[in-house]
Write an enzyme that holds these catalytic residues in place. Structure first.
Site, short mmCIF file in Angstrom:
data_model
loop_
_atom_site.label_atom_id
_atom_site.label_comp_id
_atom_site.label_asym_id
_atom_site.label_seq_id
_atom_site.Cartn_x
_atom_site.Cartn_y
_atom_site.Cartn_z
N THR A 236 0.84 -1.20 0.00
CA THR A 236 0.00 0.00 0.00
C THR A 236 0.88 1.25 0.00
O THR A 236 2.09 1.17 0.17
CB THR A 236 -0.93 0.03 1.22
OG1 THR A 236 -0.14 0.03 2.43
CG2 THR A 236 -1.85 -1.18 1.24
N MET B 237 -5.84 -8.22 0.83
CA MET B 237 -6.10 -9.51 0.21
C MET B 237 -7.08 -10.37 1.01
O MET B 237 -7.43 -11.47 0.58
CB MET B 237 -4.79 -10.29 0.04
CG MET B 237 -3.80 -9.65 -0.92
SD MET B 237 -4.33 -9.81 -2.64
CE MET B 237 -3.08 -8.79 -3.45
N HIS C 280 -3.92 0.20 13.22
CA HIS C 280 -2.88 -0.75 12.85
C HIS C 280 -1.73 -0.69 13.86
O HIS C 280 -1.67 0.20 14.69
CB HIS C 280 -2.34 -0.48 11.44
CG HIS C 280 -3.25 -0.94 10.35
ND1 HIS C 280 -4.31 -0.20 9.91
CD2 HIS C 280 -3.26 -2.09 9.61
CE1 HIS C 280 -4.95 -0.85 8.94
NE2 HIS C 280 -4.33 -2.00 8.75
N HIS C 281 -0.82 -1.63 13.73
CA HIS C 281 0.34 -1.75 14.60
C HIS C 281 1.25 -0.54 14.48
O HIS C 281 1.20 0.23 13.52
CB HIS C 281 1.11 -3.03 14.27
CG HIS C 281 1.46 -3.14 12.82
ND1 HIS C 281 2.60 -2.60 12.28
CD2 HIS C 281 0.79 -3.73 11.79
CE1 HIS C 281 2.62 -2.84 10.97
NE2 HIS C 281 1.54 -3.53 10.65
N LYS D 169 3.46 0.32 11.11
CA LYS D 169 2.92 0.67 9.79
C LYS D 169 3.35 2.07 9.40
O LYS D 169 3.27 3.01 10.21
CB LYS D 169 1.39 0.56 9.80
CG LYS D 169 0.77 0.73 8.40
CD LYS D 169 -0.68 0.30 8.38
CE LYS D 169 -1.30 0.48 7.00
NZ LYS D 169 -0.63 -0.30 5.96
#
Length: 268
Positions: free
Chosen positions: A101, A126, A156-157, A160
């Site tokens: 991304t 995905m 998110h973690h 990222k």
């Protein structure tokens, strides 16, 4: 049918390790290559080592060595790395599954151009569940296009590097397309200070980064007297790995073309 010959990018990373594990466990796939950056301490080691398996493969930084036997290449790295890999795969007819991304418009255009030479599945997420959620959002947005404020919250973690997530942006695009808006014009990605009243046509984004959160996404449709929340939460990266293998299977009879997970899952 012979096993799909697959190579993995970023093989020593969190997602790379999950892809290696999933490929090794699949009956119809064979791990034939593993790549990582030149400065990785994992270079020269067996990608199956973490699982206690001897694959006979070494993690390489050289594309020619790492992709020598590959028919498919799964890449969840960073835009600059993926675009470098893309050029090589297009030149050698290696099919790509791209989950990276953070691409700008030029990067996306390069992927579309490469798809004239090889077959590519390119999707910001995905996961089968996420893509079914996208379809639900498309349906919901058409009913909530007036009188409801739309906000997208993602978490998110801490590692990222891009924000909002590619998945959150894709959700925004799906919603905007469904209600006839342009996300580039109505997306609001930051709020601070005296912002004034909310523009009812806007689609807002909020980003959370912390700990080891794999990936949470919630879309809020907030009306007067009610609100509807559509949420997807990932507890493991294995969902992305399984989706990537489904994408590879989809490409089996494709020589060229650019596809996404809607194509893979028949959600058009």
């Amino acid at each position: 049918m012979s096993a799909m010959k697959i190579a993995v990018a970023g093989a020593s990373g969190r997602m790379g390790k999950m892809l290696v594990e999933t490929i090794l466990a699949a009956d119809d796939a064979s791990l034939v290559g593993a790549l990582d950056v030149a400065q990785s301490p994992a270079l020269g080691s067996d990608p199956g080592l973490i699982l206690g398996k001897d694959t006979g493969i070494k993690i390489e930084s050289d594309l020619a060595k790492g992709l020598a036997q590959a028919e498919y290449f799964i890449d969840f790295t960073r835009p600059e790395g993926t675009l470098h890999h893309l050029e090589y795969c297009a030149a050698h007819g290696i099919k790509m599954i791209i989950g990276t991304t953070g691409f700008d418009e030029a990067g996306k255009a390069a992927i579309a151009k490469a798809a004239e030479k090889t077959a590519i599945v390119f999707a910001p997420n995905m996961s089968v569940g996420v893509n079914v959620t996208m379809k639900l959002l498309e349906m919901a947005a058409k009913s909530f296009s007036h009188g409801y404020d739309i906000e997208i919250i993602e978490a998110h973690h801490r590692h990222k590097v891009d924000a909002p997530s590619g998945t959150a942006l894709k959700m925004g695009e799906v919603i905007a397309d469904a209600i006839g808006r342009d996300l580039n014009e109505v997306g609001v990605f930051a709020r601070e200070g005296v912002t004034g009243e909310r523009d009812p046509s806007s689609i807002g984004f909020a980003t959370i980064r912390g700990g080891d959160i794999v990936g949470d996404h919630t879309v809020l449709f907030a009306g007067i007297g009610e609100r509807v929340e559509i949420t997807h939460k990932s507890s493991s990266r294995v969902t992305y790995a399984h989706g990537s293998l489904r994408a590879a299977r989809f490409l089996a009879d494709k020589k060229t073309g650019l596809y996404d997970m809607y194509d893979v899952l028949g959600l058009r």
